[in-house]
Design a protein around this motif. Structure first.
Motif, PDB file in Angstrom:
ATOM      1  N   ASN A   1      50.789  43.702  46.089  1.00  0.00           N
ATOM      2  CA  ASN A   1      51.969  43.730  45.227  1.00  0.00           C
ATOM      3  C   ASN A   1      51.622  43.207  43.838  1.00  0.00           C
ATOM      4  N   ALA A   2      52.169  43.840  42.822  1.00  0.00           N
ATOM      5  CA  ALA A   2      51.960  43.381  41.444  1.00  0.00           C
ATOM      6  C   ALA A   2      52.933  42.250  41.158  1.00  0.00           C
ATOM      7  N   ASP A   3      52.673  41.108  41.791  1.00  0.00           N
ATOM      8  CA  ASP A   3      53.479  39.894  41.639  1.00  0.00           C
ATOM      9  C   ASP A   3      52.593  38.857  40.957  1.00  0.00           C
ATOM     10  N   MET A   4      52.748  38.665  39.668  1.00  0.00           N
ATOM     11  CA  MET A   4      51.805  37.820  38.938  1.00  0.00           C
ATOM     12  C   MET A   4      52.458  37.154  37.740  1.00  0.00           C
ATOM     13  N   ILE A   5      51.775  36.141  37.240  1.00  0.00           N
ATOM     14  CA  ILE A   5      52.292  35.381  36.112  1.00  0.00           C
ATOM     15  C   ILE A   5      51.188  35.156  35.082  1.00  0.00           C
ATOM     16  N   ILE A   6      51.614  34.975  33.843  1.00  0.00           N
ATOM     17  CA  ILE A   6      50.688  34.680  32.752  1.00  0.00           C
ATOM     18  C   ILE A   6      51.028  33.294  32.218  1.00  0.00           C
ATOM     19  N   ILE A   7      50.014  32.431  32.156  1.00  0.00           N
ATOM     20  CA  ILE A   7      50.193  31.067  31.671  1.00  0.00           C
ATOM     21  C   ILE A   7      49.527  30.931  30.314  1.00  0.00           C
ATOM     22  N   ASP A   8      50.271  30.463  29.340  1.00  0.00           N
ATOM     23  CA  ASP A   8      49.763  30.243  27.984  1.00  0.00           C
ATOM     24  C   ASP A   8      48.946  28.955  27.967  1.00  0.00           C
ATOM     25  N   MET A   9      47.637  29.084  27.715  1.00  0.00           N
ATOM     26  CA  MET A   9      46.753  27.914  27.722  1.00  0.00           C
ATOM     27  C   MET A   9      46.584  27.299  26.336  1.00  0.00           C
ATOM     28  N   ASN A  10      47.202  27.885  25.331  1.00  0.00           N
ATOM     29  CA  ASN A  10      47.079  27.372  23.962  1.00  0.00           C
ATOM     30  C   ASN A  10      48.123  26.282  23.710  1.00  0.00           C
ATOM     31  N   LYS A  11      48.010  25.210  24.469  1.00  0.00           N
ATOM     32  CA  LYS A  11      48.945  24.089  24.390  1.00  0.00           C
ATOM     33  C   LYS A  11      48.161  22.782  24.249  1.00  0.00           C
TER      34      LYS A  11
ATOM     35  N   ASP B   1      48.724  41.966  25.959  1.00  0.00           N
ATOM     36  CA  ASP B   1      47.489  41.293  25.563  1.00  0.00           C
ATOM     37  C   ASP B   1      47.608  39.823  25.954  1.00  0.00           C
ATOM     38  N   ALA B   2      46.803  39.401  26.925  1.00  0.00           N
ATOM     39  CA  ALA B   2      46.892  38.040  27.458  1.00  0.00           C
ATOM     40  C   ALA B   2      45.759  37.159  26.942  1.00  0.00           C
ATOM     41  N   LYS B   3      45.283  37.438  25.749  1.00  0.00           N
ATOM     42  CA  LYS B   3      44.203  36.632  25.175  1.00  0.00           C
ATOM     43  C   LYS B   3      44.638  35.171  25.068  1.00  0.00           C
ATOM     44  N   GLY B   4      43.758  34.269  25.496  1.00  0.00           N
ATOM     45  CA  GLY B   4      44.072  32.848  25.461  1.00  0.00           C
ATOM     46  C   GLY B   4      44.969  32.401  26.599  1.00  0.00           C
ATOM     47  N   SER B   5      45.166  33.273  27.582  1.00  0.00           N
ATOM     48  CA  SER B   5      46.059  32.956  28.700  1.00  0.00           C
ATOM     49  C   SER B   5      45.371  33.208  30.037  1.00  0.00           C
ATOM     50  N   VAL B   6      45.953  32.652  31.074  1.00  0.00           N
ATOM     51  CA  VAL B   6      45.484  32.858  32.443  1.00  0.00           C
ATOM     52  C   VAL B   6      46.454  33.789  33.158  1.00  0.00           C
ATOM     53  N   LEU B   7      45.898  34.809  33.809  1.00  0.00           N
ATOM     54  CA  LEU B   7      46.674  35.700  34.663  1.00  0.00           C
ATOM     55  C   LEU B   7      46.357  35.331  36.100  1.00  0.00           C
ATOM     56  N   MET B   8      47.371  35.079  36.897  1.00  0.00           N
ATOM     57  CA  MET B   8      47.151  34.651  38.282  1.00  0.00           C
ATOM     58  C   MET B   8      48.281  35.167  39.173  1.00  0.00           C
ATOM     59  N   PRO B   9      48.102  35.110  40.489  1.00  0.00           N
ATOM     60  CA  PRO B   9      49.205  35.495  41.381  1.00  0.00           C
ATOM     61  C   PRO B   9      50.408  34.592  41.152  1.00  0.00           C
ATOM     62  N   GLY B  10      51.615  35.143  41.265  1.00  0.00           N
ATOM     63  CA  GLY B  10      52.809  34.319  41.154  1.00  0.00           C
ATOM     64  C   GLY B  10      52.893  33.346  42.309  1.00  0.00           C
ATOM     65  N   LEU B  11      53.625  32.264  42.112  1.00  0.00           N
ATOM     66  CA  LEU B  11      53.727  31.204  43.112  1.00  0.00           C
ATOM     67  C   LEU B  11      54.788  31.538  44.158  1.00  0.00           C
ATOM     68  N   VAL B  12      54.585  31.031  45.369  1.00  0.00           N
ATOM     69  CA  VAL B  12      55.484  31.305  46.492  1.00  0.00           C
ATOM     70  C   VAL B  12      56.072  29.987  46.988  1.00  0.00           C
TER      71      VAL B  12
ATOM     72  N   LEU C   1      59.840  40.590  34.556  1.00  0.00           N
ATOM     73  CA  LEU C   1      61.113  39.874  34.601  1.00  0.00           C
ATOM     74  C   LEU C   1      61.253  38.910  33.424  1.00  0.00           C
ATOM     75  N   MET C   2      60.127  38.392  32.955  1.00  0.00           N
ATOM     76  CA  MET C   2      60.102  37.557  31.752  1.00  0.00           C
ATOM     77  C   MET C   2      58.892  37.949  30.932  1.00  0.00           C
ATOM     78  N   ASP C   3      59.088  38.225  29.653  1.00  0.00           N
ATOM     79  CA  ASP C   3      58.016  38.679  28.775  1.00  0.00           C
ATOM     80  C   ASP C   3      57.916  37.753  27.571  1.00  0.00           C
ATOM     81  N   ASP C   4      56.788  37.074  27.477  1.00  0.00           N
ATOM     82  CA  ASP C   4      56.535  36.168  26.347  1.00  0.00           C
ATOM     83  C   ASP C   4      57.677  35.161  26.176  1.00  0.00           C
ATOM     84  N   GLY C   5      58.143  34.627  27.297  1.00  0.00           N
ATOM     85  CA  GLY C   5      59.158  33.579  27.272  1.00  0.00           C
ATOM     86  C   GLY C   5      60.591  34.054  27.269  1.00  0.00           C
TER      87      GLY C   5
END
Length: 432
Positions: free
Chosen positions: A359-369, A49-60, A401-405
């Motif tokens: 490819n499922a290469d993606m990251i979730i950014i927590d925007m609640n900061k 559940d990525a509520k309050g977060s941004v899902l985007m392609p991972g960085l290269v 590879l990393m889940d919720d920090g």
């Protein structure tokens, strides 16, 4: 049943046809993106559940010397030649396979933590780099850095090592590792050697990774010894093409820019390293206007001193604005393209967008900061306000590879402890 579903996310797809999805879902199956939309009928083994977060392609990260994390902060605030000749090169001569392995594991950990899903590396002891990448779960385009200085015997040996590495590791780690040839630079590699390397890369159907015009010293050396700059020199030996990744490209004329664009060369802009070493400013705006594919890299930790691609995005944007005295150049969306779409294109990987079949290469950014509130423009926040520390989840080839920090693919403290020990042992061998 799918492997993974991410729901309730603000999705920055980077797909020009789809645009952003304000409350969307992504379905992952067999390491690929199966669906991107506002809803799904699928079920999955894992749901995030990525509520309050941004899902985007991972960085290269398109230019890195991962093993150099072991030199982070080792020799700062020096002139380039002093830095290289009196500090970095003597220290590198003392590096062992285990040092490179420890340093690369630390680099992979840092990249996973800060949202990088793939990187292009050029360094030494590259077999151990590949081993570290394989174990960490990240993607990489790896090359053994080759220098001959006009020595035929050395050139033969370098090409032998580089070729063996290319053939041993290309396509390994379930396809996460691809290999390249890495001739260091036009001023450290002879003309004949560069021709041989290019021909070998074409035969092996792999790309090339090279430093080009990072410094004014290189420009002057090439003009004094060959009567032309590196761009024209490499054009003269048919080196350029869409299979080339050229790092830095700082000291370019308008004619150079035209050549790079015409040949479809991929340019890796490394703003923080270029600023720290006072190398100069890559003319990114002119390159993009000419139609060149410009992406981003961090360079090694000895000249950055971190691998945070969010910092590179911000620096790239601000540096261009002040260098051309125009606040409208290199807007946030364009910089995000450089760090995702353009980087994936440069490495030849099917990543960089959240799109069906990719490819499922993606990251979730927590925007609640605190530093990310309020949100008027998501892309703007990602470039100008966010940092790698805001990444909460990193996914490569569908694997979390990393889940919720929490990093799942590596023992974080063990990686850090071993790298610190390796750095202390290295200092002992150097005599510091």
């Amino acid at each position: 049943m799918a492997d993974l579903i991410i729901k309730n996310a603000y999705i920055l797809t980077m797909d020009p046809e789809a645009g952003d999805i304000k409350n969307g879902v992504v379905v992952v199956e067999d390491g690929k993106i199966k669906e991107v939309g506002t809803s799904t009928e699928c079920t999955a083994k894992k749901v995030i559940d990525a509520k309050g977060s941004v899902l985007m392609p991972g960085l290269v990260n398109t230019h890195c010397h991962a093993g150099m994390t072991i030199f982070r902060g080792y020799a700062d605030d020096m002139q380039l030649q002093d830095w290289l000749e009196n500090h970095i090169w003597p220290a590198e001569a003392k590096l062992t396979d285990d040092d490179i392995y420890a340093g690369t594991r630390l680099a992979c950990l840092e990249m996973i933590r800060s949202g990088t899903i793939a990187f292009a590396d050029m360094y030494i002891h590259e077999n151990r780099v590949a081993q570290a990448v394989d174990e960490a779960g990240i993607r990489a385009a790896l090359s053994y850095g080759m220098i001959d200085f006009g020595d035929k015997e050395k050139a033969d040996k370098e090409l032998e090592v580089g070729s063996a590495f290319v053939k041993e590791w290309n396509g390994k780690a379930g396809g996460r590792i691809i290999t390249m040839y890495g001739p260091h630079a036009p001023n450290t590699c002879s003309r004949d050697f560069l021709i041989r390397v290019k021909e070998q890369a074409v035969r092996d159907n792999v790309k090339l990774h090279i430093h080009v015009l990072e410094t004014e010293a290189e420009l002057n050396y090439m003009k004094e010894n060959f009567g032309m700059c590196s761009i024209h020199f490499l054009k003269g030996i048919d080196f350029w093409g869409t299979d080339v990744l050229a790092a830095h490209c700082v000291w370019l004329s308008d004619g150079d820019i035209k050549i790079l664009a015409e040949y479809g060369v991929n340019i890796s802009h490394n703003p923080n390293s270029n600023m720290k070493l006072a190398s100069g400013i890559c003319p990114v705006t002119k390159l993009i206007d000419a139609g060149a594919n410009v992406c981003l890299g961090t360079d090694g930790c000895a000249s950055n001193n971190n691998l945070d691609m969010f910092e590179e995005m911000r620096s790239a944007a601000l540096l261009q604005k002040v260098s051309v005295m125009d606040p409208t150049v290199l807007p946030a969306r364009k910089v995000l393209e450089m760090a995702t779409v353009n980087g994936a294109k440069a490495l030849g990987i099917n990543s960089g967008m959240l799109k069906e079949g990719y490819n499922a290469d993606m990251i979730i950014i927590d925007m609640n900061k605190a530093h990310l509130a309020p949100v008027y423009d998501v892309a703007s926040h990602l470039v100008y306000a966010a940092s790698g520390k805001d990444v909460r989840t990193t996914i490569v080839a569908g694997k979390v590879l990393m889940d919720d920090g929490k990093v799942l693919s590596m023992d974080e403290q063990e990686v850090i402890d071993i790298a610190i020990k390796a750095s202390k042992d290295l200092l002992g061998r150097i005599g510091n």
